[in-house]
Scaffold this motif. Sequence first.
Motif: not given
Length: 327
Positions: A101-125
């Motif tokens: 389980r993951e929350d993702l926020r992504r900022w992407r520039h046309p030149d391929g640069s950027g940033r991702e901020v992720t938050r992971r909840a514990p996996d579910v077995r």
Amino acid sequence: MLRFTAPARRVAAALGSVLLAGCHTVPAIPANAPPTSTHSGQQPATPPATPPATAPGLTAQQRLATLAAALGPVPADRTTDLRFTYLHLQTWNRTSGAIRREDLRRWRHPDGSGREVTRRAPDVRGVAHQPRAEERDLFRQASPTTTRYRDELHPYLPAPLPTDPAALAELLAPPELAAEPAYPRLLAWGVVNLAVSQYLNLPERTTALHVLAAVPGIAYLGTATDLAGRAGAAFQVVADTSTVTLIIDPTSGELLAAQERITGPRPGLFSYVLILHRGHTDAEGVPPGASTPSTPPSRFSGRSTSTPRKLSANPGEPARQVGQRGG
């Protein structure tokens, strides 16, 4: 020797690199309906009580075509000149014996640069899990991880996208596999992967809906609600021991959520993706509409707190492909 585009090579590999000896006909894909607009370019002040796409008595194909013909703009369609595209999504994906389980926020520039901020909840077995709305609180409680990129972030397909639905369909799923049982899910997930990787403007959303209308066996389920509580038109594709369900905003044509559950030796959830926000911003790290810091940080000033990772060897490949069969 057959030549596939980057997405085509991936889906072909998912089928065990099956190449058909004969020539098969891809289901006909209608041309785009003429766009409708008002003189002001604004959406109607009072939308109809029942959107045309959810009216009774229509087939799934007719509903999607009706939806495509009546789409209206969204605010982000008017901000495409800003420097970064922004995407916020939450995913539940099958891994080896668990659901990640993951929350993702992504900022992407046309030149391929950027940033991702992720938050992971514990996996579910196990893999029989069905995502629930209350699980979303777990993401807010998780610590964020920031990853910065210099030139590794690229869209699923390079711009500009084809305006012809048949041409777009060929990029999303190999026409050589049109007779295979998995073809309907490949084409449906091609549209999903496109929506979770890059911003689709109004004409591109229209084209994508016409592609969905040509998915063999697609069915309309009625109105459904996603994990964020948003109502939309629900469509379903059952193929290759897989059931794919998509929820689409009947006014904007934006994909709100998509889920795949599979049967077979390891039945259960394969993937659920919830698209919460997409748009454009001038400041990396700042969501659209949020206040911009008085001194925004340089995209690459100093050392990053995390090592940039290369997501794809091919510039045409997505940052991550949701819904591709795996372990």
